[in-house]
Design a protein around this motif. Structure first.
Motif, PDB file in Angstrom:
ATOM      1  N   ASP A   1       0.791  -1.165   0.296  1.00  0.00           N
ATOM      2  CA  ASP A   1      -0.389  -0.253   0.447  1.00  0.00           C
ATOM      3  C   ASP A   1       1.325   1.661   0.121  1.00  0.00           C
ATOM      4  O   ASP A   1       0.446   2.307  -0.645  1.00  0.00           O
TER       5      ASP A   1
ATOM      6  N   LYS B  81       2.006   1.228  -3.327  1.00  0.00           N
ATOM      7  CA  LYS B  81       1.100   2.510  -4.284  1.00  0.00           C
ATOM      8  C   LYS B  81       0.424   3.884  -4.176  1.00  0.00           C
ATOM      9  O   LYS B  81       0.190   4.692  -5.555  1.00  0.00           O
TER      10      LYS B  81
ATOM     11  N   ARG C 246     -10.418   3.360  10.786  1.00  0.00           N
ATOM     12  CA  ARG C 246      -9.619   3.333   9.686  1.00  0.00           C
ATOM     13  C   ARG C 246      -8.785   4.684   9.943  1.00  0.00           C
ATOM     14  O   ARG C 246      -9.570   4.846   9.854  1.00  0.00           O
TER      15      ARG C 246
ATOM     16  N   GLY D 226      -5.210   6.207   7.529  1.00  0.00           N
ATOM     17  CA  GLY D 226      -5.115   6.299   5.927  1.00  0.00           C
ATOM     18  C   GLY D 226      -4.497   7.848   5.725  1.00  0.00           C
ATOM     19  O   GLY D 226      -4.123   8.319   6.190  1.00  0.00           O
TER      20      GLY D 226
ATOM     21  N   ARG E 101      -6.353   3.942  -9.861  1.00  0.00           N
ATOM     22  CA  ARG E 101      -6.294   2.635 -10.462  1.00  0.00           C
ATOM     23  C   ARG E 101      -5.479   1.731  -8.368  1.00  0.00           C
ATOM     24  O   ARG E 101      -5.164   0.976  -7.977  1.00  0.00           O
TER      25      ARG E 101
ATOM     26  N   CYS F 131      -5.584   4.278  -6.002  1.00  0.00           N
ATOM     27  CA  CYS F 131      -5.794   4.735  -5.174  1.00  0.00           C
ATOM     28  C   CYS F 131      -7.325   4.392  -4.241  1.00  0.00           C
ATOM     29  O   CYS F 131      -8.357   3.359  -4.923  1.00  0.00           O
ATOM     30  N   ASN F 132      -8.036   3.704  -2.941  1.00  0.00           N
ATOM     31  CA  ASN F 132      -9.259   3.303  -2.840  1.00  0.00           C
ATOM     32  C   ASN F 132     -10.104   4.461  -3.352  1.00  0.00           C
ATOM     33  O   ASN F 132     -11.375   4.409  -3.186  1.00  0.00           O
ATOM     34  N   GLU F 133      -9.800   5.668  -3.005  1.00  0.00           N
ATOM     35  CA  GLU F 133     -10.967   6.585  -3.806  1.00  0.00           C
ATOM     36  C   GLU F 133     -10.296   7.974  -4.415  1.00  0.00           C
ATOM     37  O   GLU F 133      -8.795   8.340  -4.510  1.00  0.00           O
TER      38      GLU F 133
ATOM     39  N   CYS G 217      -7.181  11.885  -4.100  1.00  0.00           N
ATOM     40  CA  CYS G 217      -7.433  10.417  -3.417  1.00  0.00           C
ATOM     41  C   CYS G 217      -7.417   9.798  -2.027  1.00  0.00           C
ATOM     42  O   CYS G 217      -6.038  11.259  -1.926  1.00  0.00           O
TER      43      CYS G 217
ATOM     44  N   ARG H  42      -5.967   6.195   0.074  1.00  0.00           N
ATOM     45  CA  ARG H  42      -5.436   5.241   0.310  1.00  0.00           C
ATOM     46  C   ARG H  42      -5.609   4.772   1.889  1.00  0.00           C
ATOM     47  O   ARG H  42      -5.117   4.904   2.674  1.00  0.00           O
ATOM     48  N   TRP H  43      -6.063   3.794   2.431  1.00  0.00           N
ATOM     49  CA  TRP H  43      -6.529   3.391   3.468  1.00  0.00           C
ATOM     50  C   TRP H  43      -6.365   2.092   4.112  1.00  0.00           C
ATOM     51  O   TRP H  43      -5.796   1.203   3.111  1.00  0.00           O
TER      52      TRP H  43
END
Length: 126
Positions: free
Chosen positions: A29, A32, A63, A65, A103, A105-107, A122, A124-125
């Protein structure tokens, strides 16, 4: 963080990696979000004439992030959906940047208006 040169892009990557470690993101992660940050900072420099990158440690109660925001006052993106397609480029690259960053990132969101600049957000969690 101001992004006005290639050295600033390197500093963004370093700061994102440091914050990703702080949050406890896994190595995958971390890689990424650092890769996405590098691409977005480079795009902001190359196509937006530079701008400001903001790195936030965030929590939604359960969580943690990282949220990254890239703001520029460049020419903007006329067709965001087209810009996100693999193979589209307005420069000399491969056209994998925005779609690839999305792609990773989670958001991911883009707000852009021609002549007014672009904001890419963006997250990432863990």
């Amino acid at each position: 963080m101001e992004v006005r040169s290639s050295d600033d892009v390197v500093r963004v990557r370093q700061q994102v990696r440091a914050r990703a470690l702080e949050v406890g993101l896994s190595l995958v992660d971390q890689t990424k979000i650092v890769t996405a940050a590098s691409e977005l900072a480079r795009n902001m420099l190359d196509y937006g004439g530079g701008g400001v990158a903001t790195i936030e440690v965030v929590s939604d109660g359960i969580r943690r992030g990282l949220r990254l925001v890239f703001d520029d006052q460049g020419p903007g993106i006329a067709d965001i959906q087209l810009a996100l397609k693999d193979g589209f480029t307005s420069g000399g690259g491969l056209g994998l940047g925005l779609g690839g960053a999305k792609r990773l990132c989670n958001e991911f969101s883009i707000d852009s208006k021609p002549g007014e600049g672009t904001r890419v957000t963006c997250a990432r969690w863990k």
